[in-house]
Design a protein around this motif. Structure first.
Motif, PDB file in Angstrom:
ATOM      1  N   LEU A 160       0.813  -1.222   0.000  1.00 23.21           N
ATOM      2  CA  LEU A 160       0.000   0.000   0.000  1.00 23.21           C
ATOM      3  C   LEU A 160       0.846   1.273   0.000  1.00 23.21           C
ATOM      4  O   LEU A 160       0.306   2.369   0.173  1.00 23.21           O
ATOM      5  N   LYS A 161       2.143   1.139  -0.209  1.00 24.23           N
ATOM      6  CA  LYS A 161       3.034   2.296  -0.037  1.00 24.23           C
ATOM      7  C   LYS A 161       2.735   3.441  -1.009  1.00 24.23           C
ATOM      8  O   LYS A 161       3.033   4.608  -0.702  1.00 24.23           O
TER       9      LYS A 161
ATOM     10  N   MET B 104       7.164   0.702   9.972  1.00 19.01           N
ATOM     11  CA  MET B 104       7.794  -0.616  10.102  1.00 19.01           C
ATOM     12  C   MET B 104       7.890  -1.308   8.751  1.00 19.01           C
ATOM     13  O   MET B 104       8.816  -2.085   8.491  1.00 19.01           O
ATOM     14  N   ALA B 105       6.927  -1.028   7.869  1.00 15.81           N
ATOM     15  CA  ALA B 105       6.917  -1.628   6.537  1.00 15.81           C
ATOM     16  C   ALA B 105       7.826  -0.875   5.567  1.00 15.81           C
ATOM     17  O   ALA B 105       7.944  -1.261   4.406  1.00 15.81           O
ATOM     18  N   GLY B 106       8.433   0.215   6.039  1.00 13.04           N
ATOM     19  CA  GLY B 106       9.414   0.908   5.224  1.00 13.04           C
ATOM     20  C   GLY B 106       8.921   2.122   4.471  1.00 13.04           C
ATOM     21  O   GLY B 106       9.594   2.606   3.556  1.00 13.04           O
ATOM     22  N   PHE B 107       7.767   2.648   4.822  1.00 11.07           N
ATOM     23  CA  PHE B 107       7.280   3.843   4.117  1.00 11.07           C
ATOM     24  C   PHE B 107       6.438   4.705   5.037  1.00 11.07           C
ATOM     25  O   PHE B 107       5.983   4.262   6.092  1.00 11.07           O
ATOM     26  N   MET B 108       6.248   5.942   4.650  1.00 13.39           N
ATOM     27  CA  MET B 108       5.377   6.878   5.360  1.00 13.39           C
ATOM     28  C   MET B 108       4.085   7.000   4.567  1.00 13.39           C
ATOM     29  O   MET B 108       4.118   7.288   3.360  1.00 13.39           O
ATOM     30  N   PRO B 109       2.923   6.744   5.183  1.00 15.99           N
ATOM     31  CA  PRO B 109       1.667   6.783   4.419  1.00 15.99           C
ATOM     32  C   PRO B 109       1.348   8.178   3.891  1.00 15.99           C
ATOM     33  O   PRO B 109       1.583   9.178   4.574  1.00 15.99           O
TER      34      PRO B 109
END
Length: 300
Positions: free
Chosen positions: A187-188, A211-216
């Motif tokens: 969803l990044k 934690m998943a490596g991106f900023m929403p």
């Protein structure tokens, strides 16, 4: 000082207007004005000063209000305890809850409790995570549901009822809608619909995305669960919501999808004050909730 005078004083102080206070108290303005004057005469200080058509507390008035509100809370609590001691199964229980508990959790608990104790009444108060924690600490309420449960706190006791996972929720026409599961990094590049700044569910979602490596990329915001769901349903973006908010209540035109990594979850619990005793009816409710979820866990 009379109890009536103190209640009149608090009403005027909070409304900053004599007429509005009198209307809310269902008494004549002259009666309120007289009691305030008597209170000031007895104390020997001015509690209010007039600013235009309004009344403002003096500095000593502000101090007096702070302590009087605590005193009145204690008096009201004492009266409730006496009433409930005489008949705990006919008491009134004040409960705090966040918006994420409205659709499934709270109705399930209360409906089952009312089957066993039909004469107990409820006063329910919805609020933000920060408000509910503070309300239990300062005595506005004695019982609240919270998720996630607070970390160790010297002022409140916490009992964890269960933990729940978060799901991605996407519009039905979304390119991921046919997936049976996803990792959050899928969803990044999406537009996110999240709670407004200051809400705990927003914080959980943002931390999970980090934690998943991106900023929403937050393009829309809401202040309750139904608003978030409605915006997703309209195709405005995607969101991340806790499981109990989606039980039997997935909005049309959307799809919920399990998140396999990172594991996004929260604890859900019931909190009570450490330094105040619960009223008898509150004790009955608290123990019922603990036992209710203990039985559910055993049958999972």
């Amino acid at each position: 000082m009379e109890l009536r005078q103190l209640r009149y004083f608090v009403e005027v102080a909070e409304r900053e207007h004599m007429t509005e206070a009198a209307d809310h108290l269902h008494v004549a303005q002259s009666a309120v004005s007289l009691q305030i004057s008597k209170l000031e005469d007895e104390l020997g200080v001015m509690l209010f000063e007039r600013v235009g058509r309004n009344l403002k507390l003096t500095e000593i008035g502000k101090t007096f209000l702070f302590h009087i509100k605590k005193a009145l809370q204690a008096i009201d609590f004492a009266k409730e305890k006496v009433d409930e001691y005489l008949d705990p199964e006919h008491g009134t229980i004040k409960i705090g809850y966040p918006s994420s508990f409205v659709n499934n959790l709270l109705p399930t608990i209360i409906s089952n409790f009312k089957k066993k104790f039909p004469s107990v009444n409820f006063h329910l108060r919805q609020g933000s995570y920060a408000y509910l924690s503070k309300a239990v600490k300062n005595g506005d309420i004695n019982i609240s549901f919270l998720g996630p449960v607070p970390q160790e706190d010297q002022d409140i006791n916490v009992h964890i009822l269960f933990s729940e996972k978060f799901y991605a929720i996407v519009p039905h026409h979304h390119h991921l809608a046919e997936r049976n599961q996803l990792v959050l990094s899928d969803l990044k590049d999406e537009d996110f619909v999240l709670f407004s700044d200051g809400f705990i569910l927003r914080k959980i979602a943002i931390e999970a995305c980090k934690m998943a490596g991106f900023m929403p990329k937050i393009t829309s915001e809401g202040e309750d669960i139904d608003a978030i769901k409605g915006l997703v349903s309209a195709g405005i973006g995607v969101s991340i919501l806790p499981e109990n908010t989606l039980i039997n209540n997935i909005p049309r035109m959307t799809k919920k999808i399990p998140i396999t990594y990172p594991e996004v979850k929260r604890t859900v619990g019931i909190v009570i004050p450490k330094n105040r005793e619960l009223a008898p009816s509150e004790k009955i409710f608290y123990q019922f909730v603990v036992d209710f979820f203990s039985k559910l866990e055993r049958f999972k």
